[in-house]
Design a protein around this motif. Structure first.
Motif, PDB file in Angstrom:
ATOM      1  N   ASP A   1      14.500  19.548 -12.264  1.00 42.08           N
ATOM      2  CA  ASP A   1      12.442  17.980 -12.322  1.00 42.08           C
ATOM      3  C   ASP A   1      11.744  19.060 -11.926  1.00 42.08           C
ATOM      4  O   ASP A   1      12.100  19.497 -10.320  1.00 42.08           O
TER       5      ASP A   1
ATOM      6  N   THR B   1      10.399   8.691 -21.481  1.00 41.54           N
ATOM      7  CA  THR B   1       9.334   8.512 -21.330  1.00 41.54           C
ATOM      8  C   THR B   1       8.990   9.169 -22.819  1.00 41.54           C
ATOM      9  O   THR B   1      10.096   9.717 -23.336  1.00 41.54           O
ATOM     10  N   PRO B   2       7.766   9.194 -23.544  1.00 42.55           N
ATOM     11  CA  PRO B   2       7.668  10.114 -24.555  1.00 42.55           C
ATOM     12  C   PRO B   2       8.078  11.634 -24.041  1.00 42.55           C
ATOM     13  O   PRO B   2       8.282  12.116 -25.653  1.00 42.55           O
ATOM     14  N   SER B   3       8.185  11.989 -23.249  1.00 40.86           N
ATOM     15  CA  SER B   3       8.440  13.557 -23.246  1.00 40.86           C
ATOM     16  C   SER B   3      10.267  13.988 -23.089  1.00 40.86           C
ATOM     17  O   SER B   3      10.284  15.015 -23.345  1.00 40.86           O
ATOM     18  N   THR B   4      10.667  12.478 -22.506  1.00 40.17           N
ATOM     19  CA  THR B   4      12.102  12.645 -22.260  1.00 40.17           C
ATOM     20  C   THR B   4      12.999  12.361 -23.642  1.00 40.17           C
ATOM     21  O   THR B   4      13.917  12.708 -23.687  1.00 40.17           O
ATOM     22  N   ARG B   5      12.517  10.772 -24.532  1.00 43.22           N
ATOM     23  CA  ARG B   5      12.988  10.523 -25.337  1.00 43.22           C
ATOM     24  C   ARG B   5      14.091  11.945 -26.340  1.00 43.22           C
ATOM     25  O   ARG B   5      13.247  12.852 -27.337  1.00 43.22           O
TER      26      ARG B   5
ATOM     27  N   ASP C   1      11.040   0.082 -19.153  1.00 44.76           N
ATOM     28  CA  ASP C   1      10.546   0.941 -20.102  1.00 44.76           C
ATOM     29  C   ASP C   1       9.892  -0.136 -21.776  1.00 44.76           C
ATOM     30  O   ASP C   1       9.195   0.570 -22.165  1.00 44.76           O
TER      31      ASP C   1
ATOM     32  N   LEU D   1      15.450  14.692 -25.715  1.00 43.66           N
ATOM     33  CA  LEU D   1      15.961  16.053 -24.703  1.00 43.66           C
ATOM     34  C   LEU D   1      16.640  16.530 -25.160  1.00 43.66           C
ATOM     35  O   LEU D   1      16.530  18.074 -24.985  1.00 43.66           O
TER      36      LEU D   1
ATOM     37  N   SER E   1      15.410  25.821 -14.683  1.00 39.26           N
ATOM     38  CA  SER E   1      15.038  25.064 -16.035  1.00 39.26           C
ATOM     39  C   SER E   1      15.821  23.995 -16.559  1.00 39.26           C
ATOM     40  O   SER E   1      17.421  24.445 -16.945  1.00 39.26           O
TER      41      SER E   1
END
Length: 328
Positions: A176, A206-210, A79, A212, A188
């Motif tokens: 997942d 990733t942008p979606s997991t930062r 990353d 989370l 979920s």
């Protein structure tokens, strides 16, 4: 042509000797990483680079290395490496995709056991003056009959599920949308957090997991939950984790990764938050996921394989880009 290879971290002598048969090697001999300015200076004459987690490779740095042909990463998670910039600059980027899987999964389960069985506190009790043997205290939690969730079912996540399968968990949940494991029931993230006693985070950054796992999700999680992070530090909000530990909402937090290590994020914190370091019921390791002697040696050899292939005019085995080709 005399090739020039920059190695940004100390490597084993036998790997260094392999590289020296083909090139002049400029290796960082210490534990502290070079600054970006120093790395840029050393890369100016370089044909190849072997990179590590403490490096950040972007277009500004690559512009200073006009002869660079490959950045061979001795790591899996890239990353902090700009793939598109490498591609535009005609530089191969390779990783080591799977040698870290087994030792990282082992550490994840070890951290969970160490955390839930109060190993850190127990060690301090034994070392304290006047220890006189067993006393009825420090009762913890075991994996047997527990519900455990693994968030992220990539190679490491699946390996964690494999290991949990031998501990007699009541059920194993997987989170997942793109992957499955036959021993895990996919649910979920919210359901996993609501019902699980143990939650393992094994997702890339990733942008979606930062962020989370943030304050809102922790507030809705099962009270007393044990959270283990072996993915990336910035996958959790470390301040929110600290708050949940201090309030007792979170049973404990074990981590091998920290947001301050996420070099690809310009706004990353520069240290682990004091609130997290001071929080109760924590167990931390300094990114030891792949820190097994034979594994580190194998990783370095694989990175060297990729690097030397390019110096010999071939494609690297584990490349993740095609120099000169970039999506519109």
């Amino acid at each position: 042509m005399q090739h020039h290879v920059v190695v940004t971290n100390r490597i084993h002598d036998e790997v260094l000797a392999r590289l020296q048969t083909r090139a002049r090697v400029d290796m960082n001999p210490g534990l502290e990483p070079w600054s970006s300015e120093e790395l840029g200076r050393r890369l100016r004459p370089a044909t190849a680079m072997m990179g590590f987690m403490t490096d950040r490779i972007d277009d500004t740095l690559l512009a200073q290395a006009p002869q660079l042909r490959i950045v061979a990463c001795a790591l899996k998670g890239y990353d902090a490496y700009d793939v598109d910039a490498c591609t535009r600059r005609g530089v191969w980027l390779s990783i080591v995709p799977d040698l870290l899987t087994e030792p990282t999964a082992e550490l994840a389960v070890g951290l969970a056991i160490g955390l839930a069985r109060h190993v850190r506190t127990g060690d301090a009790v034994v070392r304290a003056p006047g220890y006189a043997g067993w006393r009825a205290h420090l009762y913890g939690t075991g994996l047997r009959h527990a519900t455990a969730a693994v968030v992220g079912l990539g190679l490491v996540g699946r390996a964690i599920v494999d290991r949990l399968s031998g501990f007699g968990c009541a059920q194993i949940l997987g989170v997942d949308p793109a992957a499955r494991h036959p021993a895990a029931r996919n649910v979920s993230l919210d359901e996993a957090l609501a019902v699980s006693q143990f939650v393992f985070l094994a997702v890339p950054l990733t942008p979606s997991t930062r962020g989370l796992i943030d304050a809102a999700r922790l507030a809705r999680a099962r009270p007393g939950q044990w959270l283990v992070n072996i993915g990336r530090g910035s996958v959790v909000d470390e301040e929110a984790v600290a708050s949940a530990l201090h309030s007792g909402q979170l049973g404990g937090y074990a981590s091998d990764v920290f947001a301050c290590e996420d070099w690809g994020l310009p706004d990353r914190p520069r240290q682990v938050p004091a609130a997290l370091l001071d929080a109760p019921r924590t167990l931390f390791t300094p990114h030891l996921g792949s820190a097994v002697q034979e594994v580190r040696l194998a990783i370095e050899h694989r990175a060297a394989d990729n690097l030397l292939a390019v110096l010999e005019g071939q494609e690297p085995l584990d490349h993740i880009n095609q120099p000169g080709l970039i999506a519109a």
